[in-house]
Design a protein around this motif. Structure first.
Motif, short mmCIF file in Angstrom:
data_model
loop_
_atom_site.label_atom_id
_atom_site.label_comp_id
_atom_site.label_asym_id
_atom_site.label_seq_id
_atom_site.Cartn_x
_atom_site.Cartn_y
_atom_site.Cartn_z
N UNK A 50 0.84 -1.19 0.00
CA UNK A 50 0.00 0.00 0.00
C UNK A 50 0.88 1.24 0.00
N UNK A 51 0.57 2.18 -0.88
CA UNK A 51 1.29 3.44 -0.86
C UNK A 51 0.78 4.31 0.27
N UNK A 52 1.56 5.29 0.73
CA UNK A 52 1.07 6.21 1.76
C UNK A 52 -0.14 6.99 1.24
N UNK A 53 -0.97 7.52 2.16
CA UNK A 53 -2.14 8.29 1.72
C UNK A 53 -1.75 9.69 1.25
N UNK A 54 -1.18 9.74 0.05
CA UNK A 54 -0.71 11.00 -0.52
C UNK A 54 -1.77 11.55 -1.47
N UNK A 55 -2.10 12.81 -1.30
CA UNK A 55 -3.12 13.43 -2.12
C UNK A 55 -3.10 14.94 -1.89
N UNK A 56 -3.87 15.65 -2.67
CA UNK A 56 -4.11 17.07 -2.43
C UNK A 56 -5.56 17.26 -2.03
N UNK A 57 -5.78 18.05 -1.01
CA UNK A 57 -7.15 18.35 -0.56
C UNK A 57 -7.65 19.52 -1.40
N UNK A 58 -8.65 19.27 -2.22
CA UNK A 58 -9.18 20.30 -3.11
C UNK A 58 -10.06 21.27 -2.34
N UNK A 59 -10.88 20.72 -1.45
CA UNK A 59 -11.76 21.58 -0.66
C UNK A 59 -12.10 20.91 0.65
N UNK A 60 -12.46 21.74 1.63
CA UNK A 60 -12.85 21.27 2.96
C UNK A 60 -14.16 21.95 3.35
N UNK A 61 -15.13 21.15 3.77
CA UNK A 61 -16.42 21.70 4.18
C UNK A 61 -16.77 21.20 5.57
N UNK A 62 -17.09 22.11 6.47
CA UNK A 62 -17.46 21.75 7.84
C UNK A 62 -18.97 21.81 8.00
N UNK A 63 -19.51 20.82 8.67
CA UNK A 63 -20.93 20.82 9.03
C UNK A 63 -21.03 20.51 10.53
N UNK A 64 -21.35 21.51 11.35
CA UNK A 64 -21.75 22.88 11.02
C UNK A 64 -20.55 23.75 10.65
N UNK A 65 -20.81 24.87 9.98
CA UNK A 65 -19.79 25.89 9.80
C UNK A 65 -19.54 26.56 11.15
N UNK A 87 -8.02 15.03 -4.64
CA UNK A 87 -7.74 14.95 -6.08
C UNK A 87 -7.53 13.52 -6.54
N UNK A 88 -7.55 12.57 -5.61
CA UNK A 88 -7.44 11.15 -5.95
C UNK A 88 -8.02 10.34 -4.81
N UNK A 89 -8.36 9.10 -5.10
CA UNK A 89 -8.95 8.24 -4.08
C UNK A 89 -7.90 7.77 -3.08
N UNK A 90 -8.21 7.91 -1.81
CA UNK A 90 -7.41 7.33 -0.73
C UNK A 90 -8.23 6.21 -0.12
N UNK A 91 -7.66 5.03 0.00
CA UNK A 91 -8.42 3.90 0.53
C UNK A 91 -8.42 3.91 2.05
N UNK A 131 -15.08 8.17 -3.37
CA UNK A 131 -14.13 9.28 -3.36
C UNK A 131 -14.37 10.25 -2.21
N UNK A 132 -15.42 10.02 -1.42
CA UNK A 132 -15.75 10.96 -0.34
C UNK A 132 -15.09 10.51 0.97
N UNK A 133 -14.51 11.48 1.68
CA UNK A 133 -13.88 11.22 2.97
C UNK A 133 -14.48 12.17 4.00
N UNK A 134 -15.10 11.61 5.02
CA UNK A 134 -15.73 12.41 6.07
C UNK A 134 -15.05 12.11 7.40
N UNK A 135 -14.56 13.15 8.06
CA UNK A 135 -13.91 13.04 9.36
C UNK A 135 -14.84 13.60 10.43
#
Length: 438
Positions: free
Chosen positions: A148-163, A197-201, A391-395
């Protein structure tokens, strides 16, 4: 000693001579140092999958396939044979009017369970009525997984709920209710949705977290290839072996310092801060009250001690008990979840406030994950977690709101907690970006 390949072959050979069919078969083997268990699990084409590592790193489990599934842990507890364990968890708000799409609970008796205890490895097969199904599952196992490669990617946008403005208003409403009603504490949460910008598993994130976030439980529940819940949580819900029960109050948080001096100063502040001490005591009192009817004896650590993690420091008090005979693990699950550390006090009032005010459904976040067995059971609280859907990642992260809470301070606490997983996402090396551009 037998390797995994030989152990699987031994199990397959045994299938043709089984009469009568036992509940399970187990073979000990030696794991290859060149294979990472998370990479091995990720490569397997069998679902559901579950990964589990205890926070002392002593126990590690890889679980594949299902013989039976259960939505009621008590129903499972009554049919488990000696040595069998079901894996899965309970959501925070599944199958409620607000969150019909998420299951209230999901547990499964696995086809294949690979276990490390200390340095000793074993593979167990649980049998249903169809031995051919078991044989087919064993034949699908991939023995040499790709790395497995490291979780390398670029974060295009971040949205908080709630703001943040919504968060601030929600904190004001909570403090008003705490002042004017029976509500003493409510734990409010935020969902941070990332566009990459890419899928992280899930396995990439899990492996990076296991390698960096020590002193945590690490888990992954994958219902299929596109729906995975993964996390690295410091909080145990309970561990039960026979009548011995261990649980804890983990509440009260501060960040880590930039230097050892800063770190120590923050730790001393946390240990002496009345607001955080009060928050921790509320959790202790709630757990103690919920366990009283189940216990012969109950012992609570007198004063909180400090738990230092990679990004945060917590106050923790250990709670140990001797259970009455015939207390089921599913009864403990019902009683303890959700704790005051992830919902609030009183529980019903806090949950009502959460349902009415949080702008998202929690699902598996702040539920519990782990296993239920005939000899012992263990569950962790599903915080410091992420839901990965294609492709969606929710923290997710939450903060306990009590008198004296400040919206901005609590927002920064959410940032620190989310960084447990968020900081694992590393920018792509320049050479990779140039190659992609070219």
């Amino acid at each position: 000693m037998t390797d995994l390949n030989q152990a699987i072959a031994q199990l397959v050979d045994s299938l043709s001579t089984l009469s009568p069919i036992p509940h399970q078969l187990r073979v000990s083997f030696s794991w290859s140092d060149s294979v990472d268990p998370i990479e091995w699990l990720d490569a397997q084409p069998i679902f559901p999958k579950f990964y589990w590592q205890t926070r002392d790193t002593r126990d590690e489990v890889l679980v594949l396939g299902q013989v039976k599934t259960f939505t009621d842990p008590l129903a499972a507890e009554t049919v488990l044979a000696s040595g069998q364990r079901i894996w899965g968890g309970r959501s925070f708000d599944g199958r409620t009017e607000r969150n019909q799409r998420c299951l209230q609970s999901f547990f499964f008796l696995p086809q294949i369970e690979i276990v490390r205890q200390g340095e000793a490895w074993s593979i167990t097969v649980n049998f249903g009525d169809d031995l051919l199904k078991t044989q087919a599952a064993l034949s699908k196992l991939t023995l040499v997984p790709p790395p497995l490669s490291p979780p390398e990617c670029h974060i295009i946008s971040t949205e908080h709920s709630p703001s943040y403005p919504q968060w601030s208003n929600m904190i004001d409403r909570a403090l008003t209710q705490i002042d004017q009603t029976e509500l003493q504490k409510v734990v409010l949460a935020r969902k941070t949705s990332l566009s990459l910008d890419r899928t992280v598993s899930a396995a990439q994130l899990l492996k990076a977290s296991r390698d960096q976030n020590s002193a945590n439980f690490h888990f992954m529940l994958a219902l299929d290839a596109k729906h995975c819940f993964v996390g690295s949580t410091p909080e145990r819900l309970f561990h039960r072996r026979a009548q011995a029960l261990s649980t804890e109050a983990l509440a009260g948080t501060i960040g880590r310092g930039a230097s050892s001096e800063d770190d120590l100063a923050l730790a001393q502040w946390l240990l002496n801060d009345s607001k955080n001490a009060y928050e921790n005591r509320l959790v202790v009192d709630d757990i103690s009250a919920r366990l009283t009817d189940y216990c012969e004896t109950l012992a609570v650590e007198e004063t909180p001690h400090l738990v230092r993690l990679r990004k945060v420091q917590h106050l923790k008090r250990a709670i140990d008990a001797v259970l009455n005979p015939d207390v089921t693990s599913s009864a403990l699950l019902d009683s303890l979840q959700p704790t005051a550390a992830i919902a609030g006090l009183p529980r019903e009032s806090a949950v009502s406030f959460i349902v009415e005010n949080e702008p998202f459904v929690r699902g598996w976040y702040s539920g519990s994950v782990g296993y239920l067995g005939t000899q012992q059971s263990e569950f962790c609280v599903a915080i410091r977690s992420a839901l990965m859907m294609g492709d969606a990642l929710h923290l997710f992260a939450g903060a306990g709101i009590v008198p004296g809470s400040d919206a901005l301070s609590e927002w920064h606490e959410l940032d620190r907690k989310v960084s447990t997983l968020l900081s694992l996402l590393k920018p792509l090396p320049d050479s990779t970006r140039e190659k992609k551009a070219g």
